[in-house]
Motif scaffolding. Structure first.
Motif, PDB file in Angstrom:
ATOM      1  N   THR A  79      -1.029 -15.372   1.654  1.00 32.12           N
ATOM      2  CA  THR A  79      -1.015 -16.545   0.794  1.00 32.12           C
ATOM      3  C   THR A  79       0.307 -16.591   0.025  1.00 32.12           C
ATOM      4  OG1 THR A  79      -2.207 -15.261  -0.875  1.00 32.12           O
ATOM      5  CG2 THR A  79      -3.516 -16.722   0.524  1.00 32.12           C
ATOM      6  N   PRO A  80       0.810 -17.801  -0.290  1.00 26.93           N
ATOM      7  CA  PRO A  80       2.143 -17.934  -0.899  1.00 26.93           C
ATOM      8  C   PRO A  80       2.343 -17.157  -2.191  1.00 26.93           C
ATOM      9  CG  PRO A  80       1.346 -20.072  -0.146  1.00 26.93           C
ATOM     10  CD  PRO A  80       0.204 -19.113   0.014  1.00 26.93           C
ATOM     11  N   THR A  81       1.298 -17.045  -3.017  1.00 26.33           N
ATOM     12  CA  THR A  81       1.459 -16.381  -4.323  1.00 26.33           C
ATOM     13  C   THR A  81       1.272 -14.874  -4.248  1.00 26.33           C
ATOM     14  OG1 THR A  81      -0.869 -16.815  -4.806  1.00 26.33           O
ATOM     15  CG2 THR A  81       0.750 -18.423  -5.639  1.00 26.33           C
ATOM     16  N   ALA A  82       0.921 -14.365  -3.068  1.00 24.02           N
ATOM     17  CA  ALA A  82       0.588 -12.932  -2.982  1.00 24.02           C
ATOM     18  C   ALA A  82       1.369 -12.179  -1.909  1.00 24.02           C
ATOM     19  CB  ALA A  82      -0.908 -12.774  -2.726  1.00 24.02           C
ATOM     20  N   ILE A  83       2.334 -12.836  -1.251  1.00 30.17           N
ATOM     21  CA  ILE A  83       3.140 -12.161  -0.233  1.00 30.17           C
ATOM     22  C   ILE A  83       3.756 -10.898  -0.822  1.00 30.17           C
ATOM     23  CG2 ILE A  83       5.303 -12.341   1.055  1.00 30.17           C
ATOM     24  CD1 ILE A  83       3.118 -13.765   2.472  1.00 30.17           C
ATOM     25  N   GLY A  84       3.699  -9.822  -0.065  1.00 30.21           N
ATOM     26  CA  GLY A  84       4.245  -8.560  -0.549  1.00 30.21           C
ATOM     27  C   GLY A  84       3.179  -7.597  -1.033  1.00 30.21           C
ATOM     28  N   ASN A  85       1.958  -8.106  -1.257  1.00 30.63           N
ATOM     29  CA  ASN A  85       0.843  -7.230  -1.599  1.00 30.63           C
ATOM     30  C   ASN A  85       0.213  -6.730  -0.308  1.00 30.63           C
ATOM     31  OD1 ASN A  85       1.195  -7.663  -4.338  1.00 30.63           O
ATOM     32  ND2 ASN A  85      -0.295  -9.319  -4.432  1.00 30.63           N
ATOM     33  N   TYR A  86       0.215  -5.428  -0.106  1.00 29.20           N
ATOM     34  CA  TYR A  86      -0.272  -4.863   1.148  1.00 29.20           C
ATOM     35  C   TYR A  86      -1.794  -4.770   1.135  1.00 29.20           C
ATOM     36  CZ  TYR A  86       4.637  -3.499   1.349  1.00 29.20           C
ATOM     37  OH  TYR A  86       6.012  -3.509   1.338  1.00 29.20           O
ATOM     38  N   THR A  87      -2.408  -5.186   2.228  1.00 28.01           N
ATOM     39  CA  THR A  87      -3.867  -5.135   2.329  1.00 28.01           C
ATOM     40  C   THR A  87      -4.340  -4.036   3.275  1.00 28.01           C
ATOM     41  OG1 THR A  87      -3.775  -6.881   4.016  1.00 28.01           O
ATOM     42  CG2 THR A  87      -4.204  -7.560   1.746  1.00 28.01           C
ATOM     43  N   ALA A  88      -3.449  -3.501   4.113  1.00 26.53           N
ATOM     44  CA  ALA A  88      -3.814  -2.390   4.983  1.00 26.53           C
ATOM     45  C   ALA A  88      -2.574  -1.542   5.263  1.00 26.53           C
ATOM     46  CB  ALA A  88      -4.421  -2.892   6.293  1.00 26.53           C
ATOM     47  N   ILE A  89      -2.720  -0.220   5.152  1.00 27.23           N
ATOM     48  CA  ILE A  89      -1.614   0.726   5.349  1.00 27.23           C
ATOM     49  C   ILE A  89      -2.132   1.936   6.115  1.00 27.23           C
ATOM     50  CG2 ILE A  89      -0.022   2.323   4.182  1.00 27.23           C
ATOM     51  CD1 ILE A  89       0.143   0.418   1.866  1.00 27.23           C
ATOM     52  N   MET A  90      -1.336   2.415   7.065  1.00 17.70           N
ATOM     53  CA  MET A  90      -1.636   3.659   7.769  1.00 17.70           C
ATOM     54  C   MET A  90      -0.718   4.758   7.277  1.00 17.70           C
ATOM     55  SD  MET A  90      -2.485   2.964  11.776  1.00 17.70           S
ATOM     56  CE  MET A  90      -0.872   2.297  12.128  1.00 17.70           C
ATOM     57  N   ALA A  91      -1.270   5.928   7.006  1.00 20.86           N
ATOM     58  CA  ALA A  91      -0.461   7.068   6.571  1.00 20.86           C
ATOM     59  C   ALA A  91       0.485   7.491   7.692  1.00 20.86           C
ATOM     60  CB  ALA A  91      -1.356   8.227   6.175  1.00 20.86           C
ATOM     61  N   ARG A  92       1.719   7.848   7.311  1.00 21.25           N
ATOM     62  CA  ARG A  92       2.737   8.270   8.279  1.00 21.25           C
ATOM     63  C   ARG A  92       3.464   9.501   7.749  1.00 21.25           C
ATOM     64  NH1 ARG A  92       0.951   6.086  12.735  1.00 21.25           N
ATOM     65  NH2 ARG A  92       1.679   3.984  13.249  1.00 21.25           N
ATOM     66  N   PHE A  93       4.243  10.109   8.643  1.00 12.19           N
ATOM     67  CA  PHE A  93       5.103  11.223   8.253  1.00 12.19           C
ATOM     68  C   PHE A  93       6.460  11.040   8.923  1.00 12.19           C
ATOM     69  CE2 PHE A  93       7.005  15.403   8.503  1.00 12.19           C
ATOM     70  CZ  PHE A  93       6.747  15.930   7.247  1.00 12.19           C
ATOM     71  N   ASN A  94       7.523  11.030   8.124  1.00 12.69           N
ATOM     72  CA  ASN A  94       8.887  10.916   8.623  1.00 12.69           C
ATOM     73  C   ASN A  94       9.763  11.718   7.662  1.00 12.69           C
ATOM     74  OD1 ASN A  94      11.663   9.982   8.828  1.00 12.69           O
ATOM     75  ND2 ASN A  94      10.929   8.257  10.059  1.00 12.69           N
ATOM     76  N   GLN A  95      10.111  12.929   8.058  1.00 11.38           N
ATOM     77  CA  GLN A  95      10.800  13.850   7.154  1.00 11.38           C
ATOM     78  C   GLN A  95      12.110  13.279   6.629  1.00 11.38           C
ATOM     79  OE1 GLN A  95       9.499  17.310   6.492  1.00 11.38           O
ATOM     80  NE2 GLN A  95      10.757  16.777   4.720  1.00 11.38           N
ATOM     81  N   ASP A  96      12.911  12.670   7.500  1.00 17.07           N
ATOM     82  CA  ASP A  96      14.209  12.135   7.070  1.00 17.07           C
ATOM     83  C   ASP A  96      14.040  11.039   6.028  1.00 17.07           C
ATOM     84  OD1 ASP A  96      15.527  13.867   8.748  1.00 17.07           O
ATOM     85  OD2 ASP A  96      15.802  12.407  10.360  1.00 17.07           O
ATOM     86  N   LEU A  97      13.110  10.129   6.281  1.00 13.78           N
ATOM     87  CA  LEU A  97      12.884   9.028   5.345  1.00 13.78           C
ATOM     88  C   LEU A  97      12.315   9.544   4.025  1.00 13.78           C
ATOM     89  CD1 LEU A  97      12.943   6.021   4.789  1.00 13.78           C
ATOM     90  CD2 LEU A  97      10.751   5.796   5.993  1.00 13.78           C
ATOM     91  N   MET A  98      11.418  10.491   4.106  1.00 13.65           N
ATOM     92  CA  MET A  98      10.829  11.068   2.899  1.00 13.65           C
ATOM     93  C   MET A  98      11.878  11.801   2.069  1.00 13.65           C
ATOM     94  SD  MET A  98       7.324  12.363   4.718  1.00 13.65           S
ATOM     95  CE  MET A  98       5.855  12.164   3.735  1.00 13.65           C
TER      96      MET A  98
END
Length: 405
Positions: free
Chosen positions: A245-264
């Motif tokens: 929705t236009p007023t809520a873009i950027g609010n995450y509704t679903a996320i999967m846990a990840r692992f990336n050593q370099d990024l972390m």
């Protein structure tokens, strides 16, 4: 359990609820919530012990007065009041009045200098340049004076427009207001600028290259830095869905846990180098054109979707308590595990996750029962709240069918 602290959570939204259940899961404690107005996330919940409402809580001059009232009402001998903010405005008020509030509370947030470096986007992207952090091509335009139209021959379209001063923007109401604007031409950029100007927004607007890719190209980082400026927790998630929705873009509704050593490690090193303290929430997007993760912003608190960190076994409340109450020096922990955080129903996930590989993982995690919606916390016994949540799930199905980002 005889605890040495009482959690005081400022806010009544989803973030406040997720932090409340984090405290309840770990310690069996019922926090005190402080809010401007009732919100259905917390209003009928049996998890908060009490909710104190102040209509003027969002006013800078009244914030400390109200928190002093709360402290005097709930303080107990030999117990520390642990203060937790759940949005940028409340965190900023806490930091601006830190000396006064420390008479009553313990808390851990960045200094005002660091906050200004991160919240004011011109400062933030300059900081990214200085420390070699990748970010999207970005320009700024001051909406206070629109006599000269925006023009930049080097800008690639489409672009995203968003206000730089979120604190000022959040209180404005005008026709056509959106959290984020996505436009396809310079002409449309100037039309949005006029809309913002006419809506009395007179600060910088960010004009930023749109990085291609669906919701799953977005990534989420959650870190905790103790009061000695040492990172103790790094967690990472890949976004599955965000609000459309236009007023809520950027609010995450679903996320999967990840692992990336370099990024972390990149996130960890950056926060330690700038002298950050407290929870931080990174918003990033993977750019397949050059294979780099680009940072959009860093929120000066845990995010509304950060609860997946608690489900990975790294309870967010525990990090605050161990640091602010018990002053424990703990080695850094890189969160690992399989978990799908979702506040939308399975039907929405099946119908609206575009990436087929991500869709397969989502369904596999659901099948393995490695997923959950924290709003349906089993120990919350409010029947009225459960009815609201069921209606909210039905509404999500309608919202995703009718809105396309």
């Amino acid at each position: 359990m005889n605890l040495e602290f009482i959690p005081i959570i400022v806010g009544t939204d989803m973030n406040a609820y997720n932090m409340s259940i984090s405290f309840h899961e770990e310690y069996g404690v019922h926090p005190i919530l402080v809010g401007q107005a009732p919100l259905t996330f917390t209003q009928y919940s049996t998890i908060p012990a009490h909710i104190e409402y102040f209509a003027d809580l969002h006013e800078a001059g009244k914030f400390t007065i109200n928190l002093e009232k709360v402290a005097k009402k709930y303080q107990e001998p030999n117990k520390k009041l642990l203060l937790v903010g759940t949005n940028d405005m409340y965190v900023r008020y806490i930091v601006e009045n830190a000396e006064f509030l420390r008479q009553y509370y313990v808390f851990n947030y960045p200094s005002l200098k660091v906050i200004d470096q991160l919240q004011y986007k011109a400062n933030f992207y300059q900081l990214c340049e200085e420390y070699g952090i990748d970010y999207p091509t970005t320009r700024f335009y001051n909406c206070g004076d629109i006599s000269e139209a925006f023009h930049d021959e080097k800008m690639r379209y489409p672009v995203v427009l968003k206000p730089s001063n979120v604190i000022k923007y959040i209180d404005l109401h005008f026709p056509g207001k959106k959290k984020v604007y996505r436009v396809d031409s310079e002409k449309e950029v100037n039309e949005v600028i006029k809309t913002l100007h006419d809506g009395h927004y007179d600060d910088d607007v960010i004009i930023q290259e749109f990085i291609p890719g669906d919701d799953s190209y977005m990534w989420d980082g959650v870190l905790y830095v103790n009061q000695d400026k040492k990172v103790q927790l790094v967690a990472l998630g890949q976004v599955v869905l965000q609000e459309h929705t236009p007023t809520a873009i950027g609010n995450y509704t679903a996320i999967m846990a990840r692992f990336n050593q370099d990024l972390m490690d990149m996130m960890k090193n950056f926060l330690e180098e700038i002298g950050y303290t407290g929870f931080a929430n990174f918003d990033l997007k993977y750019d397949e054109r050059d294979g780099k993760f680009k940072v959009f912003e860093i929120n000066i608190r845990q995010g509304r979707s950060s609860y997946y960190v608690t489900r990975l076994g790294e309870n967010m409340a525990r990090y605050l308590v161990d640091d602010c109450v018990y002053h424990q020096d703990k080695p850094i922990k890189y969160a690992q595990g399989e978990y799908l955080f979702s506040v939308v129903p399975k039907k929405v996930l099946r119908e609206h996750v575009e990436n087929p590989d991500i869709q397969k993982e989502v369904q596999a995690l659901i099948q393995a029962n490695k997923w959950g919606n924290p709003l349906f916390y089993k120990k919350d016994k409010s029947f009225k709240r459960k009815l609201y949540l069921v209606a909210r799930q039905i509404n999500y199905v309608k919202k995703y069918r009718n809105n396309h980002w």
